[in-house]
Design an enzyme around this catalytic site. Sequence first.
Site, PDB file in Angstrom:
ATOM      1  N   GLY A 131       0.653  -1.310   0.061  1.00  0.00           N
ATOM      2  CA  GLY A 131      -0.040   0.098  -0.073  1.00  0.00           C
ATOM      3  C   GLY A 131       0.950   1.186   0.123  1.00  0.00           C
ATOM      4  O   GLY A 131       2.028   1.409   0.479  1.00  0.00           O
ATOM      5  N   ARG A 160       1.124  -5.792  -5.013  1.00  0.00           N
ATOM      6  CA  ARG A 160       1.131  -6.548  -3.806  1.00  0.00           C
ATOM      7  C   ARG A 160       1.466  -8.022  -4.192  1.00  0.00           C
ATOM      8  O   ARG A 160       1.025  -9.014  -3.337  1.00  0.00           O
ATOM      9  CB  ARG A 160      -0.427  -6.776  -3.220  1.00  0.00           C
ATOM     10  CG  ARG A 160      -0.954  -5.410  -2.525  1.00  0.00           C
ATOM     11  CD  ARG A 160      -1.818  -5.624  -1.396  1.00  0.00           C
ATOM     12  NE  ARG A 160      -2.411  -4.404  -0.793  1.00  0.00           N
ATOM     13  CZ  ARG A 160      -1.633  -3.917   0.147  1.00  0.00           C
ATOM     14  NH1 ARG A 160      -0.573  -4.180   0.629  1.00  0.00           N
ATOM     15  NH2 ARG A 160      -2.176  -2.928   0.842  1.00  0.00           N
ATOM     16  N   ASP A 196       5.437  -7.951   5.513  1.00  0.00           N
ATOM     17  CA  ASP A 196       5.687  -9.035   4.642  1.00  0.00           C
ATOM     18  C   ASP A 196       6.629  -8.997   3.569  1.00  0.00           C
ATOM     19  O   ASP A 196       7.328  -9.966   3.304  1.00  0.00           O
ATOM     20  CB  ASP A 196       4.334  -9.352   3.893  1.00  0.00           C
ATOM     21  CG  ASP A 196       3.394  -9.871   4.852  1.00  0.00           C
ATOM     22  OD1 ASP A 196       3.750 -10.853   5.879  1.00  0.00           O
ATOM     23  OD2 ASP A 196       2.284  -9.935   5.028  1.00  0.00           O
ATOM     24  N   LYS A 205       8.342   0.553   5.319  1.00  0.00           N
ATOM     25  CA  LYS A 205       7.167   1.491   4.844  1.00  0.00           C
ATOM     26  C   LYS A 205       5.976   0.958   5.235  1.00  0.00           C
ATOM     27  O   LYS A 205       5.545  -0.436   5.350  1.00  0.00           O
ATOM     28  CB  LYS A 205       7.215   1.264   3.226  1.00  0.00           C
ATOM     29  CG  LYS A 205       6.050   1.938   2.446  1.00  0.00           C
ATOM     30  CD  LYS A 205       5.279   0.853   1.737  1.00  0.00           C
ATOM     31  CE  LYS A 205       4.409  -0.059   2.391  1.00  0.00           C
ATOM     32  NZ  LYS A 205       3.455  -0.886   1.752  1.00  0.00           N
ATOM     33  N   THR A 206       4.903   1.702   5.741  1.00  0.00           N
ATOM     34  CA  THR A 206       3.548   1.402   5.871  1.00  0.00           C
ATOM     35  C   THR A 206       2.913   2.416   6.819  1.00  0.00           C
ATOM     36  O   THR A 206       3.421   2.788   7.899  1.00  0.00           O
ATOM     37  CB  THR A 206       3.272  -0.046   6.669  1.00  0.00           C
ATOM     38  OG1 THR A 206       1.902  -0.368   6.752  1.00  0.00           O
ATOM     39  CG2 THR A 206       4.081  -0.192   8.060  1.00  0.00           C
ATOM     40  N   ASP A 213       0.418   1.811   8.562  1.00  0.00           N
ATOM     41  CA  ASP A 213      -0.388   1.340   9.512  1.00  0.00           C
ATOM     42  C   ASP A 213       0.655   1.346  10.919  1.00  0.00           C
ATOM     43  O   ASP A 213      -0.056   1.035  11.993  1.00  0.00           O
ATOM     44  CB  ASP A 213      -0.256  -0.224   9.260  1.00  0.00           C
ATOM     45  CG  ASP A 213      -1.462  -0.589   8.015  1.00  0.00           C
ATOM     46  OD1 ASP A 213      -1.876   0.303   7.352  1.00  0.00           O
ATOM     47  OD2 ASP A 213      -1.270  -1.624   7.582  1.00  0.00           O
TER      48      ASP A 213
HETATM   49  P1  FBP Z   1       0.654  -2.025   3.686  1.00  0.00           P
HETATM   50  O1  FBP Z   1       0.655  -3.150   4.776  1.00  0.00           O
HETATM   51  O2  FBP Z   1       0.685  -2.704   2.236  1.00  0.00           O
HETATM   52  O3  FBP Z   1       1.198  -0.696   3.766  1.00  0.00           O
HETATM   53  O4  FBP Z   1      -1.077  -1.746   3.828  1.00  0.00           O
HETATM   54  C1  FBP Z   1      -1.579  -0.391   4.139  1.00  0.00           C
HETATM   55  C2  FBP Z   1      -3.034  -0.653   4.003  1.00  0.00           C
HETATM   56  O5  FBP Z   1      -3.686   0.964   3.776  1.00  0.00           O
HETATM   57  C3  FBP Z   1      -3.865  -0.965   5.343  1.00  0.00           C
HETATM   58  O6  FBP Z   1      -4.146  -0.058   6.048  1.00  0.00           O
HETATM   59  C4  FBP Z   1      -5.209  -1.369   4.524  1.00  0.00           C
HETATM   60  O7  FBP Z   1      -5.830  -2.558   5.046  1.00  0.00           O
HETATM   61  C5  FBP Z   1      -4.701  -2.015   2.955  1.00  0.00           C
HETATM   62  O8  FBP Z   1      -3.351  -1.277   2.914  1.00  0.00           O
HETATM   63  C6  FBP Z   1      -5.504  -1.746   2.126  1.00  0.00           C
HETATM   64  O9  FBP Z   1      -5.256  -2.366   1.163  1.00  0.00           O
HETATM   65  P2  FBP Z   1      -5.658  -1.906  -0.725  1.00  0.00           P
HETATM   66  O10 FBP Z   1      -4.556  -1.042  -1.115  1.00  0.00           O
HETATM   67  O11 FBP Z   1      -5.162  -3.158  -1.324  1.00  0.00           O
HETATM   68  O12 FBP Z   1      -7.058  -1.484  -0.624  1.00  0.00           O
END
Ligand code: FBP
Length: 551
Positions: A81, A145, A176, A202-203, A205
């Site tokens: 993300g 992803r 991951d 990165k994230t 979250d």
């Molecule tokens: P990452 O772990 O890839 O940084 O995810 C961030 C995130 O924004 C989460 O908070 C959320 O659940 C998910 O991506 C949403 O996924 P998508 O972008 O595939 O809709």
Amino acid sequence: MSQISNLQKARANYQPKLPAVFARNGIAIKAQDGEATTSIADQAQIKEMFPHTYGLPLVSFAGDAGKTHPVLKVGVILSGGQAPGGHNVIAGLFDGLKAANPGNTLFGFLGGPSGLIENKYQILEAGTIDAFRNTGGFDIIGSGRTKLETTEQFDRVAANCQQHGIHALVIIGGDDSNTNACLLAEYFLKKQVKVQVIGCPKTIDGDLKNEQIETSFGFDTATKVYSELIGNIERDANSAKKYWHFIKLMGRSASHIALECALQTQPNVTLISEEVAAKKQTLKQIVEQVATVVRERAAAKRNFGVVLIPEGLIEFVPEMKALISELNDLLARNDAHFKSLPTTDEQLQFVSSKLSAVSSQVFNSMPHTIQIQLLMDRDPHGNVQVSRIETERLLIDMVQDLLGEWKSAGTYQGKFSAQNHFFGYEGRCAAPSNFDADYGYSLGYTASALILSGRTGYMAAVRHLSKPATQWEAGGVPLTMMMNVERRHGKSVPVIKKALVELGGKPFQNFASQRDQWAKNTEYVYPGPIQYFGPAEVCDPPTRTLSLERS
Ligand code: FBP
């Protein structure tokens, strides 16, 4: 990019701050080895799984002006993300490499890990980098992803790197993706493929952190954007005094985003999934908890309020957790049959008939829309896509029902009118705050320093982040140091440990000591928008979480 905003124009000139060692010496630095490391848990198993990268020392940098570097080719991917600051990681990496030797080349692999596997790339030139400095988004090379995990994929990556003469890869991703970076580094050493692998945290979250990695980039900006929006809603609630706002916040399993936003905005109720799990709260108990605050505020003529809900909540409620895990197995085992069923009703019936009695009862008690959302496609890691489950609507309906019962019983006399919101995508591509612009750039620069010092199997690390950037320290942390063994899909696998909210930690304790006051009274704080120009105390402060954890 044809037209850019005035802010973007002005922001393009921002020069991100760097840790002192780079600010003084540029890339003319020397790497120093610290102590040998061990993994955070399951040492014997991790050592056996990673014989070439286990036990590497921590790395720090010191000045060593005058060293010349050979010409290098480096590849970079963005994985998962979007998170504000990603473009600056690439800019920092580019600048570090070019400072070491102007002949160095940076390959941007397109669309995330799949670009690396399918050999889709773009050579990143100065003009392109300049257009993306200090901007949000991952659109410079895109992200994806796809999981980089099989030996066939690793072999294709090795072949593509060898075709271009690439010496090192930088993987910018979450837990991951960095787990897979570690597997790739180990595989390359085992197969004697001379390509170094470096990760960057990165994230949005905030769940990729540990003793060595203080936070991931993106968390700061995203939580500031959400807090601005929550503050605006709080002010609306306190002006109109007629709505309860239920706001779901992104963050996957961990509740770091909800907790940080609560600390910034002081809403009436904030649910923390990790606490729900620790107390083994049922959905009914959570609904009672929220409805009780609504009732108490109504008794004081306050028929309005704000509730924050972490998006992963549902997975932490014991009966829902059991249901989701049964559904994950069931859908994985019966994928083809399930997809062949012509109508949603038949799919729902099929699932319900295959679940255990308890889970079937829980499933059937859910509203139809939530049932459908629970059956949606899993992500490539096999997880339920919690961002697509409308927990905020579910809670509104259930709170409304309970208040209705209380009204009939004569124990509640208020008005309950609710609005639902979901904040996630609004913050993931925002223009990075000074913190994320500086931190992202510093991580990229550190990654280049790790490459120049010949390291592989490391994550770029920048420490002392709650202090001004001039006091930040740069280094590298072996990826194996963050690993433990977990059960995933019935197998024991090595993974970087995900950081959940610690109930004994300072951020949660600080929140818990004030939340009763915030529930009863109206003590909202309105943070306003991120400021990019102005005094440091307005533009530069890190998150409350980081300040509390590292103070
Ligand atoms: P990452 O772990 O890839 O940084 O995810 C961030 C995130 O924004 C989460 O908070 C959320 O659940 C998910 O991506 C949403 O996924 P998508 O972008 O595939 O809709």
